[in-house]
Design a protein around this motif. Sequence first.
Motif, PDB file in Angstrom:
ATOM      1  N   VAL A 173      22.876  -4.999  -9.558  1.00  0.00           N
ATOM      2  CA  VAL A 173      23.119  -6.436  -9.515  1.00  0.00           C
ATOM      3  C   VAL A 173      24.361  -6.795 -10.333  1.00  0.00           C
ATOM      4  O   VAL A 173      25.188  -7.621  -9.914  1.00  0.00           O
ATOM      5  N   MET A 174      24.523  -6.179 -11.507  1.00  0.00           N
ATOM      6  CA  MET A 174      25.708  -6.446 -12.319  1.00  0.00           C
ATOM      7  C   MET A 174      26.982  -6.021 -11.588  1.00  0.00           C
ATOM      8  O   MET A 174      28.014  -6.704 -11.659  1.00  0.00           O
ATOM      9  N   THR A 175      26.920  -4.903 -10.871  1.00  0.00           N
ATOM     10  CA  THR A 175      28.067  -4.447 -10.088  1.00  0.00           C
ATOM     11  C   THR A 175      28.368  -5.431  -8.960  1.00  0.00           C
ATOM     12  O   THR A 175      29.534  -5.697  -8.637  1.00  0.00           O
ATOM     13  N   MET A 176      27.311  -5.983  -8.370  1.00  0.00           N
ATOM     14  CA  MET A 176      27.497  -6.984  -7.317  1.00  0.00           C
ATOM     15  C   MET A 176      28.192  -8.226  -7.850  1.00  0.00           C
ATOM     16  O   MET A 176      29.098  -8.774  -7.206  1.00  0.00           O
ATOM     17  N   LEU A 177      27.794  -8.679  -9.022  1.00  0.00           N
ATOM     18  CA  LEU A 177      28.415  -9.866  -9.607  1.00  0.00           C
ATOM     19  C   LEU A 177      29.888  -9.618  -9.926  1.00  0.00           C
ATOM     20  O   LEU A 177      30.737 -10.495  -9.729  1.00  0.00           O
ATOM     21  N   ALA A 178      30.178  -8.421 -10.428  1.00  0.00           N
ATOM     22  CA  ALA A 178      31.573  -8.079 -10.716  1.00  0.00           C
ATOM     23  C   ALA A 178      32.388  -8.028  -9.424  1.00  0.00           C
ATOM     24  O   ALA A 178      33.547  -8.461  -9.388  1.00  0.00           O
ATOM     25  N   ALA A 179      31.789  -7.495  -8.356  1.00  0.00           N
ATOM     26  CA  ALA A 179      32.484  -7.419  -7.070  1.00  0.00           C
ATOM     27  C   ALA A 179      32.770  -8.807  -6.521  1.00  0.00           C
ATOM     28  O   ALA A 179      33.811  -9.032  -5.885  1.00  0.00           O
TER      29      ALA A 179
END
Length: 222
Positions: A173-179
């Motif tokens: 989820v954190m990677t998704m937000l960064a993306a």
Amino acid sequence: MPPRKAASKDPEPLPRSARKDLTRARLLQAALTLMGEGRSFTSLGLREIAREAGVVPNAFYRHFRNTDELGLVLVEEVGITLRRLLREARKMDVAPSDMLRRSVSVYLEYVKLNRLQFLFISSERSGGSRILRLAIRNDVTHFTNEMAQDFRMRGLYAHLPTARLQMVCGMIVMTMLAAATDVLDLPPDQTLLEAEMSENFVQQLKIILFGATRLNDALASS
């Protein structure tokens, strides 16, 4: 004698409930539009939002007690819609690797189509109103837990205890937000750059998921 033209009918007035929903939607969109002009959410006043929506200030109070409550609705709407879209992507009868790419495609397309909403989420996640920061954090937790439950139902990473599976999903989820931030910063009409960014996103998630398969051994040996 020429035939008489039928008298044009005035459009039927909208029911009260439909008018109320329309005004509410206009207020939400007005706040997003103002933020799209570079404003922070905390700098917006309800009179300003009402003016942008084309309604009188009193109409604001028929839908929201204050601007924070309006912001909470924006957070909730983004979260509900995104979770539904990704659930549908994961239900498709495809190979796991294709499912990952499908989910990434659905997510990035949603971010592009809802640019103002994600500008709002990105801005308020790290600043602004504490109420909204907590709401976004809670929504991220909800998203993480739902993903972990979905993995459990599919029998994925069955070797991981719940806490560790949730940790893996939290990293996703954190990677998704960064993306999402990368998508928002992407110049228009940059097809190749967008494809490269999407592929990079897929590879990041693959690394996280590969690590999940080795997590127990790595923690046991540390």
